[in-house]
Design an enzyme around this catalytic site. Structure first.
Site, PDB file in Angstrom:
ATOM      1  CB  CYS A  87      11.881   2.939  14.078  1.00 43.82           C
ATOM      2  SG  CYS A  87      10.787   3.002  12.642  1.00 43.82           S
ATOM      3  N   GLY A 121      -1.364   3.341  14.033  1.00 42.74           N
ATOM      4  CA  GLY A 121      -1.565   2.637  12.775  1.00 42.74           C
ATOM      5  C   GLY A 121      -1.316   1.150  12.897  1.00 42.74           C
ATOM      6  N   GLY A 122      -0.251   0.777  13.587  1.00 42.05           N
ATOM      7  CA  GLY A 122       0.080  -0.624  13.767  1.00 42.05           C
ATOM      8  C   GLY A 122      -0.977  -1.373  14.561  1.00 42.05           C
ATOM      9  CE  LYS A 161      -3.323   2.741   2.609  1.00 47.01           C
ATOM     10  NZ  LYS A 161      -2.455   3.949   2.522  1.00 47.01           N
ATOM     11  N   GLY A 173       5.596   2.095  11.136  1.00 51.77           N
ATOM     12  CA  GLY A 173       4.965   3.393  11.299  1.00 51.77           C
ATOM     13  C   GLY A 173       4.536   3.653  12.724  1.00 51.77           C
ATOM     14  CB  SER A 174       1.960   5.937  14.048  1.00 50.86           C
ATOM     15  OG  SER A 174       0.761   5.431  13.492  1.00 50.86           O
ATOM     16  CD  GLU A 178      11.098  -0.957  12.485  1.00 47.69           C
ATOM     17  OE1 GLU A 178      12.027  -0.209  12.831  1.00 47.69           O
ATOM     18  OE2 GLU A 178      11.077  -1.528  11.386  1.00 47.69           O
TER      19      GLU A 178
END
Length: 228
Positions: free
Chosen positions: A140, A83-84, A22, A79-80, A103
């Site tokens: 990260c 979101g995860g 995506k 990502g955030s 992650e």
């Protein structure tokens, strides 16, 4: 390499899996350009042309649809935390749940011992300043929280760190959402009575170019208040 051809994609391909990516709306054109490079590599290596697919879109529903699709067997995400966790919940809602390798953003605290600060103050200040501002703090691995004992060694380290941070060149964050989240966090910290700023907390984001801010809090207050 980051973006569309990042570690998630490389790991999946190395395991023998096909990949559906995506594209991220914050760097949509970059994602498409990198996908075009992947397609060229696929042809040169004589790999089946649909081994890697790219789905553009700026809606969270696109990501949800990919996770929920019955042919998806695993999900990788960088990502955030928000979101995860959302993707993990979608994966759980499936008739047949699938693993989510996420992650997500995290804090990696650093402990600075008095003896080390006393013998290596200048070098540590320079290294720490570079680490916390790497990619304008968007990497990260976030060493932005450090613990140290009160004393002259710590005072000297902070002074040197403030000077080093002034030398760091600023550049834009990846997108407005990250810059706004940084500004919101600074405003939140400013409401915490236990927290005091050692640098100018009023300099938020100018054209999405943030100032590196240093704040301090007593360990006892930090533990009791759950400051984040």
């Amino acid at each position: 390499m980051l973006s569309t051809a990042g570690g998630d994609t490389a790991s999946a391909l190395a395991s023998g899996s096909t990949v559906v990516i995506k594209g991220h709306p914050a760097h949509a054109k970059t994602s498409e350009m990198v996908f075009e490079a992947i397609q060229i590599a696929i042809k040169k290596c004589e790999i089946p042309e649909n081994t890697v697919q790219h789905v553009p879109g700026d809606s969270h529903e696109t990501g949800k649809a990919l996770v929920m699709h019955p042919l998806s067997t695993a999900v990788a995400f960088t990502g955030s935390q928000a979101g995860g966790k959302a993707l993990i919940e979608y994966a759980r809602q499936r008739e047949i749940p699938v693993p989510v390798y996420a992650e997500m953003s995290s804090i990696n605290p650093v402990v600075l011992l008095p003896e080390t600060l006393g013998s290596n103050t200048t070098s540590l200040a320079k290294t720490f300043a570079g680490s916390v501002t790497l990619g304008m703090g968007q990497f990260c691995t976030k060493p932005g929280l450090f613990f140290a004992l009160k004393g002259e060694n710590l005072n000297q380290f902070i002074l040197l760190l403030l000077e080093e941070l002034k030398l760091i060149s600023k550049h834009k964050m990846l997108h407005e959402g990250i810059a706004q989240a940084y500004e919101k966090l600074l405003q939140h910290l400013g409401t915490q009575q236990e927290v005091s700023f050692l640098s100018d907390s009023e300099k938020f984001t100018e054209e999405m170019k943030p100032e590196a801010i240093i704040a301090k809090v007593k360990a006892e207050s930090f533990l009791k208040s759950g400051i984040k």
